[in-house]
Design a protein around this motif. Sequence first.
Motif, short mmCIF file in Angstrom:
data_model
loop_
_atom_site.label_atom_id
_atom_site.label_comp_id
_atom_site.label_asym_id
_atom_site.label_seq_id
_atom_site.Cartn_x
_atom_site.Cartn_y
_atom_site.Cartn_z
N ASP A 117 -27.14 6.79 -8.65
CA ASP A 117 -25.77 6.74 -8.12
C ASP A 117 -25.83 6.34 -6.65
OD1 ASP A 117 -23.04 6.99 -8.17
OD2 ASP A 117 -23.04 9.03 -8.97
N HIS A 150 -17.37 9.25 -13.17
CA HIS A 150 -18.35 8.72 -14.12
C HIS A 150 -19.31 9.81 -14.58
CE1 HIS A 150 -21.71 5.48 -14.93
NE2 HIS A 150 -21.25 6.02 -16.04
N ARG A 161 -20.01 11.18 -18.39
CA ARG A 161 -21.33 11.23 -19.03
C ARG A 161 -21.66 12.64 -19.51
NH1 ARG A 161 -25.78 7.87 -18.98
NH2 ARG A 161 -24.09 6.33 -18.97
N ASP A 187 -18.78 8.72 -21.94
CA ASP A 187 -19.41 7.50 -21.43
C ASP A 187 -20.75 7.29 -22.14
OD1 ASP A 187 -20.46 5.42 -20.01
OD2 ASP A 187 -20.61 6.52 -18.12
#
Length: 269
Positions: free
Chosen positions: A242, A260, A264, A269
């Motif tokens: 990241d 995000h 996940r 995701d």
Amino acid sequence: MRDWDDAYANSAHIPGSDKLPAQWAERAAAYRARLKDFRADIAYGSGERQRLDLIPSDGESKGLVVFVHGGYWMRFDKSTWTDLAEGARHHGWTVALPSYTLTPAARISDITAEITAAIAKAASLVSGPIRLAGHSAGGHLVTRTLCDDSRLEPAIFNRITGTLSISGLHDLRPLLKTKMNETLGMTMEEATLESAALHLPRGHSPVTAWVGGSERPEFIRQSDLMANVWTGFDVSTHLVVDPGLNHFTVIDGLKDPSSHITARLIGLD
């Protein structure tokens, strides 16, 4: 010769890090004060720190997220991190945050057993799929429960549908060369046994190794190692670096339902 103490020294490379623990605790306490039906200090064993908190989902529960905190197995407890539950909670997941006995009062192998018991206890309280997450030493502890010698009962283990190791430690042998091992007290035998990357996986549920792009290079290496090794055993592994995030800011996205990392964690995701 490489300076292994510096390789794992996160705070020394993050300005103002000495003020962060108090800020984390304050934010977590304020978040708890806003929660309804918050359940604190549920025992999963007889030890003083063998307790977990349960944060209820927003609406009907879709399943269980277990988040295990870091601190090099030496510091912190569940109360510092409550607000990290918000992303998953917003999407309908019940979140469990366990504390565990710290070193040197417990060996790392003992802590692994405690987290196994904590997962089992939380799973007995919340039905549905299970998603595991952990930060730093917590990343070690959640991936360790997925190994070929995992003590989780099949009925619980088979509910695990994904694991997120954030800045996790997956090969503990380099820590033998650090001063912190004076507290951890690991031998080469224990460091090898407790390294998830040196085990075969017990199952095939997906594993994501998530790490900040501005972290110490050793943490990026540790994350890459985990994703690399287990993909060879038919585990769906992913490495996410990241950008711009350090060892402490990398977990902030767990508070954001639209991030995000939250997607996940809960399998969107």
